[in-house]
Scaffold this active site. Sequence first.
Site, mmCIF file in Angstrom:
data_model
loop_
_atom_site.group_PDB
_atom_site.id
_atom_site.type_symbol
_atom_site.label_atom_id
_atom_site.label_comp_id
_atom_site.label_asym_id
_atom_site.label_seq_id
_atom_site.Cartn_x
_atom_site.Cartn_y
_atom_site.Cartn_z
ATOM 1 N N ARG A 126 -0.996 28.448 14.378
ATOM 2 C CA ARG A 126 -1.230 26.930 13.707
ATOM 3 C C ARG A 126 -0.442 27.032 12.422
ATOM 4 O O ARG A 126 -0.472 27.788 11.359
ATOM 5 C CB ARG A 126 -2.705 26.790 13.417
ATOM 6 C CG ARG A 126 -2.924 25.493 12.723
ATOM 7 C CD ARG A 126 -4.583 25.422 12.574
ATOM 8 N NE ARG A 126 -4.687 23.962 11.831
ATOM 9 C CZ ARG A 126 -4.841 23.761 10.288
ATOM 10 N NH1 ARG A 126 -4.555 24.646 9.844
ATOM 11 N NH2 ARG A 126 -5.075 22.559 10.103
ATOM 12 N N SER A 195 -9.554 19.664 20.895
ATOM 13 C CA SER A 195 -10.497 19.596 19.710
ATOM 14 C C SER A 195 -11.345 18.369 19.804
ATOM 15 O O SER A 195 -10.751 17.369 20.125
ATOM 16 C CB SER A 195 -9.833 19.531 18.341
ATOM 17 O OG SER A 195 -9.258 20.807 18.072
ATOM 18 N N LYS A 224 -9.418 23.623 6.309
ATOM 19 C CA LYS A 224 -8.916 22.199 6.232
ATOM 20 C C LYS A 224 -9.870 21.026 5.936
ATOM 21 O O LYS A 224 -10.937 21.132 6.309
ATOM 22 C CB LYS A 224 -7.936 21.700 7.522
ATOM 23 C CG LYS A 224 -8.893 21.496 8.611
ATOM 24 C CD LYS A 224 -8.015 20.883 9.770
ATOM 25 C CE LYS A 224 -8.667 20.856 11.003
ATOM 26 N NZ LYS A 224 -7.787 20.409 12.159
#
Length: 294
Positions: A126, A195, A224
């Site tokens: 990521r 997701s 995040k």
Amino acid sequence: MPWGAPIGSGLGLNNLFGLRAMRAHFPDVPLVIDAGLGLPSQAAQAMELGVDAVLLNTAVAKAGDPAAMAEAFAMAIQAGQLAALADPMEPRDMAAPSTPVIGKAFLECDWSERLVPLGIKLVQLRIKNVDEGTIRDHIQRSKAVCAAQGCTLIINDYWQIAIEEECDFIHLGQEDLDDADTSVIRAAGARLGVSTHDRAELDRALALEPDYIALGPIYPTILKKMKWHEQGVARLSKWRARIGDIPLVAIGGMSIERAAGAFDAGADSVAAVTDITLNDSPEDRVRAWLEATR
């Protein structure tokens, strides 16, 4: 009413969880806090939660200077509204410095090269806000170490580059799905993970026949900022019942201590990031994870 506290008590907001749940469940319905407010700070807190108004009587009427108290409430309400519109940070359950910590800064592929050789069998790359050349370099280096160690590599977001670099597993968030061509991903022979955060997103993911579905954040996360509050392990059981045999991944605030509950609730896998990267000894933490999840 009484959504603050018993009428005339001035005790403030006694059920923050309930208020957040109401706001989340009825996002477009005007909500007014009626009863129990005694101080302007309590009104500001209510507005920060996203309610639309507060109803006052005793707090002003019983003040020594009602006019001054009314003015104070007006200012507090304006401050709370402004704070809500400013997109405030989510509360965190651990420290997270806002400036770099010496010795803790590693590029994403550096983490792969450092930790995958310890025995990790599944890792997601990521990486955000870098140029294409850097993305390709990270992917190529991560592919090399994962291939050497027998580790499955999942590329987050950059599906076109992942296909060009001959990666075979891609993860997409809901925003990424808006621009992704999943038919091209499938035609390239790549597997796909998606997701999800609510039932509408789950329906969308299931229509794509993904190779796994992720649910989060199960616990508060500092990785995040997210508009969803923690889902809790109970929702994992609901997702498990809905998706059948599709692998289910628990994401958000996961630790070794929390992993067992996620597995008991139906998760097939859990994603760990800051529990490892912020540990004083990431290598030792990885070894502990591997021991706990074998």
